[in-house]
Design a protein around this motif. Structure first.
Motif, PDB file in Angstrom:
ATOM      1  N   GLY A   1      43.874  36.718  46.656  1.00  0.00           N
ATOM      2  CA  GLY A   1      42.763  37.304  45.935  1.00  0.00           C
ATOM      3  C   GLY A   1      42.322  36.424  44.780  1.00  0.00           C
ATOM      4  N   VAL A   2      41.012  36.338  44.578  1.00  0.00           N
ATOM      5  CA  VAL A   2      40.446  35.665  43.410  1.00  0.00           C
ATOM      6  C   VAL A   2      39.366  36.576  42.835  1.00  0.00           C
ATOM      7  CG1 VAL A   2      40.933  33.292  44.112  1.00  0.00           C
ATOM      8  CG2 VAL A   2      38.813  34.376  44.857  1.00  0.00           C
ATOM      9  N   THR A   3      39.254  36.583  41.529  1.00  0.00           N
ATOM     10  CA  THR A   3      38.306  37.471  40.859  1.00  0.00           C
ATOM     11  C   THR A   3      37.210  36.660  40.192  1.00  0.00           C
ATOM     12  OG1 THR A   3      40.062  39.072  40.435  1.00  0.00           O
ATOM     13  CG2 THR A   3      38.058  39.285  39.128  1.00  0.00           C
ATOM     14  N   ALA A   4      35.987  37.122  40.348  1.00  0.00           N
ATOM     15  CA  ALA A   4      34.842  36.476  39.705  1.00  0.00           C
ATOM     16  C   ALA A   4      33.918  37.554  39.160  1.00  0.00           C
ATOM     17  CB  ALA A   4      34.091  35.593  40.694  1.00  0.00           C
ATOM     18  N   PRO A   5      33.389  37.366  37.965  1.00  0.00           N
ATOM     19  CA  PRO A   5      32.455  38.356  37.418  1.00  0.00           C
ATOM     20  C   PRO A   5      31.115  38.272  38.134  1.00  0.00           C
ATOM     21  CG  PRO A   5      32.580  36.457  35.970  1.00  0.00           C
ATOM     22  CD  PRO A   5      33.608  36.236  37.041  1.00  0.00           C
ATOM     23  N   GLN A   6      30.405  39.356  38.135  1.00  0.00           N
ATOM     24  CA  GLN A   6      29.033  39.324  38.636  1.00  0.00           C
ATOM     25  C   GLN A   6      28.126  38.772  37.537  1.00  0.00           C
ATOM     26  OE1 GLN A   6      28.352  39.461  41.568  1.00  0.00           O
ATOM     27  NE2 GLN A   6      29.038  41.288  42.673  1.00  0.00           N
ATOM     28  N   PRO A   7      27.107  37.971  37.875  1.00  0.00           N
ATOM     29  CA  PRO A   7      26.650  37.663  39.231  1.00  0.00           C
ATOM     30  C   PRO A   7      27.241  36.378  39.830  1.00  0.00           C
ATOM     31  CG  PRO A   7      25.013  36.943  37.658  1.00  0.00           C
ATOM     32  CD  PRO A   7      26.119  37.571  36.852  1.00  0.00           C
TER      33      PRO A   7
ATOM     34  N   PRO B   1      30.399  42.491  55.868  1.00  0.00           N
ATOM     35  CA  PRO B   1      29.249  43.387  56.097  1.00  0.00           C
ATOM     36  C   PRO B   1      29.074  44.415  54.988  1.00  0.00           C
ATOM     37  CG  PRO B   1      30.568  43.149  58.093  1.00  0.00           C
ATOM     38  CD  PRO B   1      31.342  42.506  56.988  1.00  0.00           C
ATOM     39  N   GLU B   2      30.190  44.933  54.485  1.00  0.00           N
ATOM     40  CA  GLU B   2      30.170  45.901  53.392  1.00  0.00           C
ATOM     41  C   GLU B   2      31.282  45.541  52.409  1.00  0.00           C
ATOM     42  OE1 GLU B   2      28.024  48.235  52.831  1.00  0.00           O
ATOM     43  OE2 GLU B   2      26.919  48.076  54.730  1.00  0.00           O
ATOM     44  N   PRO B   3      31.051  45.727  51.108  1.00  0.00           N
ATOM     45  CA  PRO B   3      32.116  45.460  50.134  1.00  0.00           C
ATOM     46  C   PRO B   3      33.329  46.347  50.392  1.00  0.00           C
ATOM     47  CG  PRO B   3      29.977  45.745  49.052  1.00  0.00           C
ATOM     48  CD  PRO B   3      29.793  46.162  50.475  1.00  0.00           C
ATOM     49  N   VAL B   4      34.506  45.777  50.202  1.00  0.00           N
ATOM     50  CA  VAL B   4      35.755  46.522  50.363  1.00  0.00           C
ATOM     51  C   VAL B   4      36.303  46.816  48.969  1.00  0.00           C
ATOM     52  CG1 VAL B   4      38.101  46.487  51.277  1.00  0.00           C
ATOM     53  CG2 VAL B   4      36.233  45.431  52.578  1.00  0.00           C
TER      54      VAL B   4
ATOM     55  N   PRO C   1      46.726  47.658  51.923  1.00  0.00           N
ATOM     56  CA  PRO C   1      45.636  48.451  52.526  1.00  0.00           C
ATOM     57  C   PRO C   1      44.278  47.760  52.409  1.00  0.00           C
ATOM     58  CG  PRO C   1      47.044  49.822  51.149  1.00  0.00           C
ATOM     59  CD  PRO C   1      47.421  48.409  50.861  1.00  0.00           C
ATOM     60  N   VAL C   2      44.050  47.109  51.269  1.00  0.00           N
ATOM     61  CA  VAL C   2      42.780  46.399  51.080  1.00  0.00           C
ATOM     62  C   VAL C   2      42.707  45.195  52.010  1.00  0.00           C
ATOM     63  CG1 VAL C   2      41.360  45.114  49.437  1.00  0.00           C
ATOM     64  CG2 VAL C   2      42.598  47.156  48.688  1.00  0.00           C
ATOM     65  N   LEU C   3      43.810  44.464  52.105  1.00  0.00           N
ATOM     66  CA  LEU C   3      43.832  43.280  52.962  1.00  0.00           C
ATOM     67  C   LEU C   3      43.582  43.654  54.418  1.00  0.00           C
ATOM     68  CD1 LEU C   3      44.254  40.252  53.173  1.00  0.00           C
ATOM     69  CD2 LEU C   3      46.714  40.666  53.376  1.00  0.00           C
ATOM     70  N   ALA C   4      44.123  44.786  54.845  1.00  0.00           N
ATOM     71  CA  ALA C   4      43.903  45.234  56.225  1.00  0.00           C
ATOM     72  C   ALA C   4      42.424  45.502  56.475  1.00  0.00           C
ATOM     73  CB  ALA C   4      44.733  46.487  56.500  1.00  0.00           C
TER      74      ALA C   4
ATOM     75  N   ARG D   1      40.560  42.106  56.597  1.00  0.00           N
ATOM     76  CA  ARG D   1      40.749  41.419  57.881  1.00  0.00           C
ATOM     77  C   ARG D   1      39.956  42.111  58.993  1.00  0.00           C
ATOM     78  NH1 ARG D   1      44.640  37.487  57.937  1.00  0.00           N
ATOM     79  NH2 ARG D   1      46.244  37.528  56.304  1.00  0.00           N
ATOM     80  N   LEU D   2      39.897  43.430  58.955  1.00  0.00           N
ATOM     81  CA  LEU D   2      39.141  44.167  59.968  1.00  0.00           C
ATOM     82  C   LEU D   2      37.654  43.830  59.883  1.00  0.00           C
ATOM     83  CD1 LEU D   2      39.282  46.322  62.203  1.00  0.00           C
ATOM     84  CD2 LEU D   2      38.895  48.055  60.434  1.00  0.00           C
ATOM     85  N   ALA D   3      37.118  43.816  58.661  1.00  0.00           N
ATOM     86  CA  ALA D   3      35.702  43.479  58.484  1.00  0.00           C
ATOM     87  C   ALA D   3      35.436  42.031  58.861  1.00  0.00           C
ATOM     88  CB  ALA D   3      35.287  43.736  57.035  1.00  0.00           C
TER      89      ALA D   3
END
Length: 220
Positions: A14-20, A122-125, A141-144, A147-149
């Motif tokens: 995981g890596v975090t970046a602020p919007q935008p 396709p959609e944010p997780v 759970p998030v990683l699953a 990977r599915l998306a």
């Protein structure tokens, strides 16, 4: 293992970046993610899940659109997700200021992860963002869900390519499958062309193709 299959089989950090900025990574405007700390040595070639931080930084939007920035107009805060994974990408290079070889207005250091093969989900997780200055472990759970998306996007890409190859084959645009096909001149109907003994031009003898009219037999 192909580049498309790789993210489905290897660890994803995981890596975090602020919007935008996160949006800029997602749409491939920004080629690099800046970190405050140097990443582990084995991060090169690894895959990262790009997670949008909880905050939207208006100053980043202003800088992106400015003359001394990259000149990109970012969406407003109400149009961008936060606290969610929006893309998966491969780390192609690492820069450590001031020794970084790559140059970009997006790179401000001190450490930079240069990303390639970015796949927007396709959609944010939904995900609780980890520390912004290091790589972090994505919750199982998030990683699953990521990977599915990601698998759905990769599968759609493979399906489109298979459909394209099938269409090319039906249209006579496929690569020759045998030495015979490589040597022979082929008509669009897939029958071998025949050279006229009189005018020496190639023509097809199939009943469904236009008949050959020898040029030497046509009066001016």
């Amino acid at each position: 293992m192909s580049p498309c299959d790789a993210p489905m089989r290897v660890p994803i950090y995981g890596v975090t970046a602020p919007q935008p900025w996160c949006w800029a990574l997602q749409v491939r405007n920004a080629p690099v993610l800046n970190l405050h700390r140097a990443p582990p040595a084995d991060v090169l070639g690894a895959y990262v899940a790009v997670c949008a931080a909880a905050e939207y930084v208006p100053e980043l939007k202003d800088w992106m659109a400015s003359w001394h920035g990259p000149g990109v107009s970012a969406p407003p805060a109400d149009e961008l997700p936060t606290c969610a994974v929006v893309a998966v990408a491969r780390v192609s290079a690492v820069s450590l200021w001031p020794d970084g070889e790559r140059q970009s207005r997006w790179y401000v250091g001190p450490a930079g992860l240069w990303l390639e093969d970015v796949v927007a989900l396709p959609e944010p997780v939904a995900c609780e963002p980890g520390p912004a200055d290091v790589l972090w472990e994505v919750p199982a759970p998030v990683l699953a869900r990521v990977r599915l998306a990601l698998g759905a996007v990769v599968g759609e890409g493979k399906a489109r390519w298979a459909a394209y190859e099938a269409l090319a084959a039906r249209s006579g645009g496929r690569e020759p499958a045998s030495l015979r096909e490589r040597v022979l001149r082929m008509c669009g109907c897939r029958r071998a062309l025949t050279k006229c003994s009189t005018c020496r031009t190639w023509h097809c003898t199939a009943p469904g193709c236009p008949p050959h009219t020898c040029a030497t037999g046509v009066s001016p």
